[in-house]
Design an enzyme around this catalytic site. Structure first.
Site, PDB file in Angstrom:
ATOM      1  N   HIS A  65      77.080  25.085  21.410  1.00 44.79           N
ATOM      2  CA  HIS A  65      77.603  26.422  22.278  1.00 44.79           C
ATOM      3  C   HIS A  65      77.564  25.993  23.848  1.00 44.79           C
ATOM      4  CE1 HIS A  65      76.194  30.732  23.123  1.00 44.79           C
ATOM      5  NE2 HIS A  65      77.125  30.380  23.731  1.00 44.79           N
ATOM      6  N   ASP A  98      72.320  24.671  21.879  1.00 43.01           N
ATOM      7  CA  ASP A  98      72.634  25.645  23.171  1.00 43.01           C
ATOM      8  C   ASP A  98      72.815  24.444  24.339  1.00 43.01           C
ATOM      9  OD1 ASP A  98      71.117  28.229  21.769  1.00 43.01           O
ATOM     10  OD2 ASP A  98      73.083  28.188  22.397  1.00 43.01           O
ATOM     11  N   MET A 124      77.713  36.723  21.243  1.00 40.63           N
ATOM     12  CA  MET A 124      76.518  36.881  21.791  1.00 40.63           C
ATOM     13  C   MET A 124      75.829  38.031  21.515  1.00 40.63           C
ATOM     14  SD  MET A 124      75.998  33.985  24.808  1.00 40.63           S
ATOM     15  CE  MET A 124      74.344  34.324  24.790  1.00 40.63           C
ATOM     16  N   MET A 167      73.256  24.743  28.422  1.00 41.80           N
ATOM     17  CA  MET A 167      73.608  25.513  29.884  1.00 41.80           C
ATOM     18  C   MET A 167      73.524  24.656  31.014  1.00 41.80           C
ATOM     19  SD  MET A 167      70.469  28.243  28.881  1.00 41.80           S
ATOM     20  CE  MET A 167      70.329  29.166  27.136  1.00 41.80           C
ATOM     21  N   HIS A 219      72.283  24.717  15.438  1.00 45.26           N
ATOM     22  CA  HIS A 219      72.947  25.427  16.854  1.00 45.26           C
ATOM     23  C   HIS A 219      72.433  24.686  18.056  1.00 45.26           C
ATOM     24  CE1 HIS A 219      75.299  28.532  18.811  1.00 45.26           C
ATOM     25  NE2 HIS A 219      73.999  28.742  19.424  1.00 45.26           N
ATOM     26  N   MET A 234      77.295  27.169  26.953  1.00 46.13           N
ATOM     27  CA  MET A 234      77.105  28.267  28.134  1.00 46.13           C
ATOM     28  C   MET A 234      77.202  27.785  29.419  1.00 46.13           C
ATOM     29  SD  MET A 234      74.108  30.532  26.370  1.00 46.13           S
ATOM     30  CE  MET A 234      73.496  28.861  25.445  1.00 46.13           C
ATOM     31  N   ASP A 283      74.859  35.259  17.542  1.00 49.03           N
ATOM     32  CA  ASP A 283      73.969  34.326  18.173  1.00 49.03           C
ATOM     33  C   ASP A 283      73.241  34.935  19.151  1.00 49.03           C
ATOM     34  OD1 ASP A 283      74.399  31.620  20.671  1.00 49.03           O
ATOM     35  OD2 ASP A 283      72.942  32.175  19.311  1.00 49.03           O
ATOM     36  N   GLY A 284      71.689  35.270  18.619  1.00 51.29           N
ATOM     37  CA  GLY A 284      70.768  35.802  19.320  1.00 51.29           C
ATOM     38  C   GLY A 284      69.922  36.929  18.816  1.00 51.29           C
ATOM     39  N   GLY A 285      68.771  36.796  18.741  1.00 49.79           N
ATOM     40  CA  GLY A 285      67.859  37.838  18.269  1.00 49.79           C
ATOM     41  C   GLY A 285      67.915  38.225  16.886  1.00 49.79           C
ATOM     42  N   GLY A 329      70.138  32.771  27.599  1.00 49.44           N
ATOM     43  CA  GLY A 329      68.569  32.813  27.700  1.00 49.44           C
ATOM     44  C   GLY A 329      68.005  31.607  26.808  1.00 49.44           C
ATOM     45  N   PHE A 330      66.844  31.595  26.728  1.00 49.86           N
ATOM     46  CA  PHE A 330      66.064  30.326  26.209  1.00 49.86           C
ATOM     47  C   PHE A 330      65.832  30.648  24.572  1.00 49.86           C
ATOM     48  CE2 PHE A 330      66.166  28.054  29.729  1.00 49.86           C
ATOM     49  CZ  PHE A 330      66.022  28.926  30.852  1.00 49.86           C
ATOM     50  N   GLY A 331      66.177  31.802  24.047  1.00 49.24           N
ATOM     51  CA  GLY A 331      65.841  32.242  22.868  1.00 49.24           C
ATOM     52  C   GLY A 331      64.628  33.326  22.870  1.00 49.24           C
ATOM     53  N   GLY A 332      64.398  33.996  21.759  1.00 47.26           N
ATOM     54  CA  GLY A 332      63.224  35.074  21.779  1.00 47.26           C
ATOM     55  C   GLY A 332      63.486  36.371  22.548  1.00 47.26           C
ATOM     56  N   GLY A 379      66.755  31.454  16.315  1.00 49.20           N
ATOM     57  CA  GLY A 379      66.168  30.378  17.228  1.00 49.20           C
ATOM     58  C   GLY A 379      64.751  30.831  16.890  1.00 49.20           C
ATOM     59  N   SER A 408      68.515  27.749  16.225  1.00 53.79           N
ATOM     60  CA  SER A 408      69.050  27.249  17.538  1.00 53.79           C
ATOM     61  C   SER A 408      68.081  26.279  18.185  1.00 53.79           C
ATOM     62  CB  SER A 408      69.159  28.476  18.355  1.00 53.79           C
ATOM     63  OG  SER A 408      69.088  28.314  19.620  1.00 53.79           O
TER      64      SER A 408
HETATM   65  C1  DX5 Z   1      70.822  32.334  23.820  1.00 55.79           C
HETATM   66  C2  DX5 Z   1      71.461  31.173  22.954  1.00 55.79           C
HETATM   67  C3  DX5 Z   1      71.055  31.600  21.427  1.00 55.79           C
HETATM   68  C4  DX5 Z   1      69.324  31.686  21.478  1.00 55.79           C
HETATM   69  C5  DX5 Z   1      69.058  32.133  19.806  1.00 55.79           C
HETATM   70  O1  DX5 Z   1      71.376  31.860  25.290  1.00 55.79           O
HETATM   71  O2  DX5 Z   1      73.008  31.068  22.787  1.00 55.79           O
HETATM   72  O3  DX5 Z   1      71.498  30.388  20.590  1.00 55.79           O
HETATM   73  O4  DX5 Z   1      68.942  30.581  21.672  1.00 55.79           O
HETATM   74  O5  DX5 Z   1      67.577  31.908  19.892  1.00 55.79           O
HETATM   75  P1  DX5 Z   1      67.033  33.360  19.256  1.00 55.79           P
HETATM   76  O6  DX5 Z   1      67.321  33.440  17.907  1.00 55.79           O
HETATM   77  O7  DX5 Z   1      65.534  33.267  19.754  1.00 55.79           O
HETATM   78  O8  DX5 Z   1      67.467  34.498  20.330  1.00 55.79           O
HETATM   79 ZN    ZN Z   2      73.698  29.871  21.437  1.00 53.65          ZN
END
Ligand code: DX5
Ligand code: ZN
Length: 224
Positions: free
Chosen positions: A70, A39, A145, A41, A37, A72, A181-183, A150-153, A203, A12
């Site tokens: 994606h 993202d 999700m 927003m 991927h 959002m 998608d995420g974590g 959010g921004f990842g992490g 990500g 991501s």
């Molecule tokens: C969250 C995004 C995800 C996120 C994934 O809002 O949709 O794509 O960036 O990043 P990680 O893998 O760090 O959760």
């Molecule tokens: Zn995403």
């Protein structure tokens, strides 16, 4: 015997270092990654940092990877055309946005396909798969999700895992891919792959790694 689908890893970009975006993409491409991927927003979910259509347009000629966008965003109807024109391969929109806007999800998904892109629908952790059951025949991908927007992490939300099996059971002979998608990282990639996920978005686990190629290899080793 059903052939085991090969899991796709989609790093991501939101967790990448934007100042080095092209280098980040080269790093993951060199490690054999086929999807990115992307993202998007609009501040509706979180403060509006985003990768817009212009960035996708700039990336398009530089990579053959699948650009998995994606959205959002609260008004997916405003973003579908610009992303399709920019060269997105997959455009995924949120069921919650359609619900909040009284928008017809099926109409928006059909617009994505009419523009030659693969259509995806995504659900936040709090949304059940029942909400998207009526449109499963109109999508090429379902995005679950596993973190809040959010921004990842962020930390993986275990409670979403049953949705994978539910969607796999609901799929029948339809062909849509199930994306988580995420974590995602080495600690849970095998588990979600065995549960039936086809696409794993990672990500921070990729772009936060010292050695990205090693991180990608380790995640895929858990899945395939
Ligand atoms: C969250 C995004 C995800 C996120 C994934 O809002 O949709 O794509 O960036 O990043 P990680 O893998 O760090 O959760
Ligand atoms: Zn995403």
């Amino acid at each position: 015997m059903k052939t085991k689908r090969k899991v796709i890893l989609a790093p991501s970009l939101l967790s990448a270092d934007f100042s080095k975006l092209l280098q980040e993409i080269k790093d993951v491409a060199r490690a054999g990654v086929k999807w990115l991927h992307v993202d998007v927003m609009d501040g509706h979910f979180v403060p509006n940092i985003t990768i817009g259509p212009l960035v996708v347009k700039a990336l398009r000629p530089k990579t053959k990877m699948t650009l998995d966008c994606h959205l959002m965003v609260l008004r997916p109807d405003k973003w579908i055309e610009p992303f399709a024109a920019a060269g997105a391969d997959v455009i995924t929109i949120h069921a919650e946005a359609a619900r909040q806007n009284g928008m017809d999800l099926r109409v928006q998904l059909a617009r994505i396909r009419a523009l030659g892109c693969k259509a995806g629908v995504s659900i936040n952790p709090a949304t059940t798969v029942e909400e998207i059951a009526p449109v499963l025949d109109a999508v090429d991908l379902v995005l679950i999700m596993s973190v809040n927007p959010g921004f990842g992490g962020q930390a993986f939300i275990e409670a979403v895992v049953p949705k994978i099996g539910q969607l796999a059971a609901m799929r029948g002979d339809r062909k849509f891919l199930i994306e988580i998608d995420g974590g995602i990282g080495v600690q849970n990639a095998g588990m979600v792959a065995r549960a039936g996920c086809d696409v794993l978005v990672a990500g921070a686990a990729v772009f936060g790694a010292k050695n990205r190629a090693k991180a990608i290899k380790a995640i895929l080793k858990e899945c395939n």
